[in-house]
Design an enzyme around this catalytic site. Structure first.
Site, PDB file in Angstrom:
ATOM      1  N   GLY A  52       0.902  -1.334   0.097  1.00  0.00           N
ATOM      2  CA  GLY A  52      -0.110  -0.229  -0.104  1.00  0.00           C
ATOM      3  C   GLY A  52       0.966   1.422  -0.069  1.00  0.00           C
ATOM      4  O   GLY A  52       1.915   1.413  -0.755  1.00  0.00           O
ATOM      5  N   LEU A 141       1.209   1.984   9.153  1.00  0.00           N
ATOM      6  CA  LEU A 141       0.694   0.798   9.677  1.00  0.00           C
ATOM      7  C   LEU A 141      -0.796   0.872   9.596  1.00  0.00           C
ATOM      8  O   LEU A 141      -1.487   1.741   9.757  1.00  0.00           O
ATOM      9  CB  LEU A 141       0.929   0.556  11.104  1.00  0.00           C
ATOM     10  CG  LEU A 141       2.301   0.376  11.373  1.00  0.00           C
ATOM     11  CD1 LEU A 141       2.494   0.207  12.956  1.00  0.00           C
ATOM     12  CD2 LEU A 141       3.227  -0.595  10.772  1.00  0.00           C
ATOM     13  N   TYR A 237     -17.144   6.169   7.378  1.00  0.00           N
ATOM     14  CA  TYR A 237     -15.687   6.242   7.675  1.00  0.00           C
ATOM     15  C   TYR A 237     -15.325   7.455   8.671  1.00  0.00           C
ATOM     16  O   TYR A 237     -15.185   7.501   9.730  1.00  0.00           O
ATOM     17  CB  TYR A 237     -14.983   6.494   6.336  1.00  0.00           C
ATOM     18  CG  TYR A 237     -13.369   6.276   6.473  1.00  0.00           C
ATOM     19  CD1 TYR A 237     -12.693   5.099   6.124  1.00  0.00           C
ATOM     20  CD2 TYR A 237     -12.766   7.110   7.075  1.00  0.00           C
ATOM     21  CE1 TYR A 237     -11.519   4.749   6.437  1.00  0.00           C
ATOM     22  CE2 TYR A 237     -11.293   6.924   7.510  1.00  0.00           C
ATOM     23  CZ  TYR A 237     -10.564   5.899   7.070  1.00  0.00           C
ATOM     24  OH  TYR A 237      -9.359   5.559   7.196  1.00  0.00           O
TER      25      TYR A 237
HETATM   26  P1  NAI Z   1      -1.778  -1.878   3.766  1.00  0.00           P
HETATM   27  O1  NAI Z   1      -2.546  -2.953   4.347  1.00  0.00           O
HETATM   28  O2  NAI Z   1      -1.344  -2.120   2.252  1.00  0.00           O
HETATM   29  O3  NAI Z   1      -0.143  -1.648   4.410  1.00  0.00           O
HETATM   30  C1  NAI Z   1      -0.321  -1.990   5.905  1.00  0.00           C
HETATM   31  C2  NAI Z   1       1.311  -2.117   6.171  1.00  0.00           C
HETATM   32  O4  NAI Z   1       1.354  -2.465   7.581  1.00  0.00           O
HETATM   33  C3  NAI Z   1       1.931  -3.510   5.772  1.00  0.00           C
HETATM   34  O5  NAI Z   1       3.421  -3.111   5.289  1.00  0.00           O
HETATM   35  C4  NAI Z   1       2.001  -4.170   6.890  1.00  0.00           C
HETATM   36  O6  NAI Z   1       2.822  -5.290   6.806  1.00  0.00           O
HETATM   37  C5  NAI Z   1       2.159  -3.417   7.981  1.00  0.00           C
HETATM   38  N1  NAI Z   1       1.696  -3.865   9.204  1.00  0.00           N
HETATM   39  C6  NAI Z   1       0.325  -4.397   9.759  1.00  0.00           C
HETATM   40  N2  NAI Z   1       0.651  -4.721  11.024  1.00  0.00           N
HETATM   41  C7  NAI Z   1       2.019  -4.658  11.510  1.00  0.00           C
HETATM   42  C8  NAI Z   1       2.370  -4.831  12.516  1.00  0.00           C
HETATM   43  N3  NAI Z   1       1.936  -5.238  13.686  1.00  0.00           N
HETATM   44  N4  NAI Z   1       3.978  -4.654  12.489  1.00  0.00           N
HETATM   45  C9  NAI Z   1       4.738  -4.460  11.590  1.00  0.00           C
HETATM   46  N5  NAI Z   1       3.992  -4.005  10.373  1.00  0.00           N
HETATM   47  C10 NAI Z   1       2.663  -4.177  10.334  1.00  0.00           C
HETATM   48  O7  NAI Z   1      -2.467  -0.498   4.102  1.00  0.00           O
HETATM   49  P2  NAI Z   1      -2.685   0.906   3.464  1.00  0.00           P
HETATM   50  O8  NAI Z   1      -3.916   0.941   2.876  1.00  0.00           O
HETATM   51  O9  NAI Z   1      -1.152   1.006   2.717  1.00  0.00           O
HETATM   52  O10 NAI Z   1      -2.615   1.775   4.852  1.00  0.00           O
HETATM   53  C11 NAI Z   1      -1.492   2.608   5.457  1.00  0.00           C
HETATM   54  C12 NAI Z   1      -2.207   3.842   5.863  1.00  0.00           C
HETATM   55  O11 NAI Z   1      -2.964   4.468   5.015  1.00  0.00           O
HETATM   56  C13 NAI Z   1      -3.240   3.633   6.903  1.00  0.00           C
HETATM   57  O12 NAI Z   1      -3.084   4.584   8.100  1.00  0.00           O
HETATM   58  C14 NAI Z   1      -4.376   3.750   6.183  1.00  0.00           C
HETATM   59  O13 NAI Z   1      -5.624   4.290   6.970  1.00  0.00           O
HETATM   60  C15 NAI Z   1      -4.253   4.915   5.171  1.00  0.00           C
HETATM   61  N6  NAI Z   1      -4.838   5.369   4.356  1.00  0.00           N
HETATM   62  C16 NAI Z   1      -5.304   4.121   3.395  1.00  0.00           C
HETATM   63  C17 NAI Z   1      -6.163   4.571   2.307  1.00  0.00           C
HETATM   64  C18 NAI Z   1      -6.735   3.353   1.389  1.00  0.00           C
HETATM   65  O14 NAI Z   1      -7.589   3.731   0.605  1.00  0.00           O
HETATM   66  N7  NAI Z   1      -6.073   2.436   1.173  1.00  0.00           N
HETATM   67  C19 NAI Z   1      -6.723   6.112   2.186  1.00  0.00           C
HETATM   68  C20 NAI Z   1      -6.166   7.017   2.945  1.00  0.00           C
HETATM   69  C21 NAI Z   1      -5.167   6.486   3.889  1.00  0.00           C
END
Ligand code: NAI
Length: 397
Positions: A52, A141, A237
């Protein structure tokens, strides 16, 4: 072994490592097209680096003009008797290999970001790899659980509305269907626990740990990612449990600013666009919105993936202090929230049903993104070619 996708609802049970490499290569190529801009970080810690927005941040900064040295922390699994491993495991490996080839310093730390042991490993790595100091911490995260450091028990997040139930649709990639669902309102305990998991407490505690161990350089910055979204998504949300957690995250920025004041550091929130990621497909009711949004933004030439968003963040928005909203947040959800985009999205949502969602909206595009997150669906990859399990076993992050 020939690897076919194993999808269960919105979860991919496996991944295709060769396809994961194709995804990484495409993101690297995008980062390489960016124009240099002054004042970019050189030594970066990315928490949540394997998929992500965190992965895209790492690629943008490593392979774009910043040429940064990165330490990536993530929680991923490799190949075992249980399966081929997670896409993030292979993403870490391919990013590291490409970074080394390009002459950048890079390390992967696979472990629980909430554990003391991972923090110590990060500290040691900063000392050996980055000359003892970092100048940017990306906090990306996304998780459903966080251990309570005092009791060892877990806080679990709930993705629910607050105050009243919400009706909506959820997607199922396994059988290509959209089904109606009603989400009950969260209890006080569920709200509190979600704020514990996805709010700013852990971000602050990471920054305190790094600051107390003298691992932050003068002027060090940190950024966490947030989502606000349009009115259509607010019930699930912005005004729901996740929104309350994000409000806490936004507030934490000020605590971190105070913490970093001696070193003239600064904390930012970048509000990103809604995108298909491993985490976001879990948010019920958000996926119909994504289907409509993808169709409209693609038609208008405004669609971005994680890498386009992160390239725009670091190479266009990062050093422009004027380019903030009233709350001081960096907005890379600006194109998503354009009135013309939202008007068309709302028109599609008004006519979307379980019978027509794959025609009136971009189901194919959303499904392709979902598959590609896991290394499937790349035209250049030969999915009939066997993948050597022995070779995969030899790969370590
Ligand atoms: P994702 O699921 O693609 O990536 C999450 C990352 O966190 C991965 O690298 C995973 O290995 C890591 N992770 C999770 N638990 C962990 C732990 N206990 N220890 C170490 N690493 C851990 O998520 P995404 O969507 O990229 O989200 C990242 C941020 O972006 C979040 O805060 C999310 O709310 C925010 N965001 C996401 C949007 C979307 O549409 N996907 C939009 C706007 C913000």
């Amino acid at each position: 072994m020939i690897i076919q996708p194993q999808i269960q609802g919105v979860i991919a049970r496996n991944c295709h490592p060769i396809g994961c490499k194709a995804a990484i290569d495409a993101q690297i190529h995008h980062a390489q097209q960016q124009r240099p801009t002054p004042g970019l970080p050189k030594n970066v810690l990315v928490l949540g680096a394997s998929s992500g927005f965190g992965l895209a941040s790492r690629i943008a900064l490593t392979f774009g003009p910043a040429n940064a040295s990165t330490i990536g922390v993530s929680f991923e699994r490799g190949i075992s008797e249980k399966g081929i491993g997670s896409a993030g495991w292979y993403n870490n490996i391919y990013v590291r290999d490409a970074a080394k080839q390009a002459g950048r310093m890079t390390s992967n730390i696979v472990g629980d970001a909430f554990s003391e042991q991972t923090r110590q490993t990060v500290a040691d790595t900063i000392r050996t790899q980055c000359g003892g100091k970092i100048d940017l911490v990306v906090y990306s995260l996304a998780t459903g659980i966080r251990p309570n450091p005092e009791t060892g028990e877990f806080w679990r997040s709930s993705i629910k509305p607050v105050g009243q139930a919400v009706d909506g649709y959820s997607i199922n990639f396994e059988n290509n269907s959209l089904s109606h669902l009603t989400l009950p309102p969260a209890s006080e305990q569920e709200i509190e626990d979600t704020v514990k998991v996805m709010g700013g407490e852990d971000w602050l505690s990471w920054m305190q740990f790094l600051q107390h161990n003298d691992l932050l350089s003068e002027g060090c910055r940190t950024v966490a990612y947030s989502y606000i979204g349009p009115a259509h998504t607010h019930a699930i949300y912005h005004n729901g449990t996740l929104g309350l957690a994000k409000a806490h995250l936004h507030q934490t920025r000020h605590d971190i600013d105070a913490l970093l004041s001696d070193i003239h550091g600064k904390a930012d929130i970048a509000v990103c666009k809604a995108l298909v990621t491993k985490a976001s497909v879990f948010i019920p009711s958000l996926t119909p919105y994504l289907l409509a949004l993808y169709r409209v933004m693609k038609a208008k030439g405004l669609q971005e993936g994680c890498i386009e968003q992160m390239d725009r963040l670091f190479y266009q928005k990062w050093n422009d202090d004027e380019d903030r909203d009233d709350e001081g947040l960096i907005r890379i959800d600006d194109w998503e929230l354009q009135q013309d985009v939202q008007d068309e999205v709302n028109a599609i949502l008004a006519e979307m049903t379980p019978d027509n969602f794959d025609q009136v909206a971009d189901y194919t595009g959303v499904l392709t993104d979902f598959l590609q997150l896991n290394g499937f669906g790349f035209p250049e990859v030969d999915y009939q070619a066997p993948v050597s399990i022995e070779q995969l076993k030899a790969l370590t992050p």
